[in-house]
Design an enzyme around this catalytic site. Structure first.
Site, PDB file in Angstrom:
ATOM      1  N   LYS A 286     -17.835  34.049  24.337  1.00  0.00           N
ATOM      2  CA  LYS A 286     -17.460  33.393  22.992  1.00  0.00           C
ATOM      3  C   LYS A 286     -16.100  32.529  23.404  1.00  0.00           C
ATOM      4  O   LYS A 286     -15.178  33.205  23.928  1.00  0.00           O
ATOM      5  CB  LYS A 286     -17.161  34.275  21.925  1.00  0.00           C
ATOM      6  CG  LYS A 286     -16.616  33.799  20.817  1.00  0.00           C
ATOM      7  CD  LYS A 286     -16.198  34.743  19.719  1.00  0.00           C
ATOM      8  CE  LYS A 286     -15.478  34.024  18.382  1.00  0.00           C
ATOM      9  NZ  LYS A 286     -15.374  35.076  17.193  1.00  0.00           N
TER      10      LYS A 286
ATOM     11  N   LYS B 245     -21.660  31.551  22.198  1.00  0.00           N
ATOM     12  CA  LYS B 245     -21.124  31.106  21.154  1.00  0.00           C
ATOM     13  C   LYS B 245     -20.002  30.307  21.325  1.00  0.00           C
ATOM     14  O   LYS B 245     -19.001  30.415  22.194  1.00  0.00           O
ATOM     15  CB  LYS B 245     -20.648  31.982  20.064  1.00  0.00           C
ATOM     16  CG  LYS B 245     -20.053  31.552  18.854  1.00  0.00           C
ATOM     17  CD  LYS B 245     -19.534  32.778  17.962  1.00  0.00           C
ATOM     18  CE  LYS B 245     -18.737  32.243  16.686  1.00  0.00           C
ATOM     19  NZ  LYS B 245     -18.099  33.277  16.099  1.00  0.00           N
TER      20      LYS B 245
HETATM   21  C1  PBG Z   1     -14.770  36.335  13.901  1.00  0.00           C
HETATM   22  C2  PBG Z   1     -15.642  35.368  14.146  1.00  0.00           C
HETATM   23  C3  PBG Z   1     -15.628  33.857  13.839  1.00  0.00           C
HETATM   24  C4  PBG Z   1     -16.857  33.356  13.902  1.00  0.00           C
HETATM   25  C5  PBG Z   1     -17.605  34.375  13.936  1.00  0.00           C
HETATM   26  N1  PBG Z   1     -16.964  35.519  13.897  1.00  0.00           N
HETATM   27  C6  PBG Z   1     -14.388  33.094  13.863  1.00  0.00           C
HETATM   28  C7  PBG Z   1     -13.433  33.147  15.057  1.00  0.00           C
HETATM   29  O1  PBG Z   1     -13.814  33.656  16.088  1.00  0.00           O
HETATM   30  O2  PBG Z   1     -12.256  32.403  14.700  1.00  0.00           O
HETATM   31  C8  PBG Z   1     -17.190  31.919  13.925  1.00  0.00           C
HETATM   32  C9  PBG Z   1     -18.561  31.611  13.298  1.00  0.00           C
HETATM   33  C10 PBG Z   1     -18.682  30.052  12.875  1.00  0.00           C
HETATM   34  O3  PBG Z   1     -17.893  29.136  13.379  1.00  0.00           O
HETATM   35  O4  PBG Z   1     -19.679  29.718  12.521  1.00  0.00           O
HETATM   36  N2  PBG Z   1     -13.912  36.567  15.123  1.00  0.00           N
END
Ligand code: PBG
Length: 345
Positions: free
Chosen positions: A218, A271
């Site tokens: 991520k 992601k």
């Molecule tokens: C929580 C999380 C996030 C997303 C999914 N789970 C936000 C982040 O890491 O700031 C983002 C999902 C999206 O942008 O669609 N940690």
């Protein structure tokens, strides 16, 4: 000029389907849903057209809408009724995700995945409790305004989330989700050791059958902007670059993913999706596990914005985006387009 080789021969009508390499089905898609413990009616999310925060009482109806399109799985995100430095509402038995999960599992056939993270639950918006030094600094400086995201503002930017203290919280959250009936647990915090900690906790609690989909690679991405509005999870100071990955790095993603595999992850997620298809593809080649890709809020918002201006055809670009993510190697896709695309498949 050699014209004995003519690739166009395979592009004729009635033949294209036979030679098509990639296909998309509603069963490949997971629809994210926002459940809001502070709402008593549905609240549209401005930067994510077509999406809303729904009150807990409406979570079942919302999931039924998803199921009616042919999509079989949902990912739940919660907006708690209150926040604190530790994010204690994240593991409350009457917490927003726990309540919604219990209802959805009791009343629908949806496959329920739950996001396990603390950023929506902490008052500072980071993905875990802060390091002690940082807490002291914040207390001394009188915490900066929530919502200020300037990298240079606020306290010492080298201080960050307390990794090992966060693990304990993630274990408790994951078990509380499983107790509520979650089918799969999806930790998204990029905390070192999170998969092993959660696997151990689930197994000790008798949930050895509950799989973990790790947000394994991520990135610290600017494409999460609309989500942070939707889920009210933006950090109130600094950013997440001390725990989420540097967008410059692809080889590091292989090390990250390998660690999650060693720790027992069942599904490996990359992601965001579209700007990181090279990573999706590399994870596909390197590992035998199912690969998930998260087509994030910013990817959704930008297509909507262009379509609104008449610059792109929304249905076509949404379908092409998801098809491309599959072609790159994803087995499943988390996407805000799930319902719209499934409806026309
Ligand atoms: C929580 C999380 C996030 C997303 C999914 N789970 C936000 C982040 O890491 O700031 C983002 C999902 C999206 O942008 O669609 N940690």
């Amino acid at each position: 000029m050699d014209l004995t080789r003519r690739p166009r021969r395979l592009r004729q009508d009635r033949l294209r389907g036979l030679v098509s390499e990639t296909s998309l089905a509603p069963s490949d898609l997971v629809a994210p849903i926002f459940v809001d413990a502070t709402a008593d009616e549905r609240v549209p999310i401005e930067s994510m057209p077509g999406h809303e925060r729904v009150p807990i009482e409406e979570s079942v109806v919302r999931v039924e809408e998803v199921l009616a399109t042919g999509v079989e799985a949902v990912m739940l995100f919660g907006i708690p009724r209150s926040k604190d430095p530790e994010g204690t509402r994240a593991w409350a038995d009457d917490g927003v995700v726990q309540e919604a999960t219990r209802r959805i599992v009791a009343e629908t056939d949806a496959y329920v995945l739950t996001d396990v993270c603390l950023c929506e639950y902490t008052d500072h918006g980071h993905c875990g409790p802060l390091e002690e030094e940082l807490r002291d600094e914040l207390a001394a400086a009188d915490a900066p305004d929530a919502g200020a995201c300037d990298r240079d503002a606020g306290p010492d930017p080298t201080l960050t989330v307390d990794n090992d203290a966060t693990l304990k919280a993630l274990e408790t959250i994951a078990v509380s989700h499983a107790e509520a009936g979650a089918d799969m647990i999806a930790p998204s915090g990029m905390i070192d050791g999170m998969v092993a900690a959660i696997r151990g906790a689930l197994d000790r609690a008798g949930f050895e059958h509950v799989p973990i989909m790790s947000y394994a690679a991520k990135y610290e991405s600017a494409f999460y902007g609309p989500f942070r509005d939707a889920a009210d999870g933006a950090p109130s100071f600094g950013d997440r670059r001390h725990y989420q990955m540097d967008p410059a790095n692809a080889r590091e993603a292989m090390r990250e993913v390998a660690l999650d595999v060693e720790q027992g992850a069942d599904v490996l997620m990359v992601k965001p999706a579209l700007p990181y298809l090279d990573v999706v593809s590399a994870v596909r080649r390197e590992f035998a596990h199912p690969v998930a890709a998260y087509n994030v809020s910013g990817e959704y918002a930008m297509l909507h914005a262009a379509a609104e201006r008449g610059w792109l055809d929304l249905e076509d670009v949404a379908h092409e985006s998801l098809l491309s993510i599959k072609r790159a190697g994803a087995d499943l896709i988390l996407t805000y387009f799930a319902e719209d695309v499934a409806r026309v498949l």
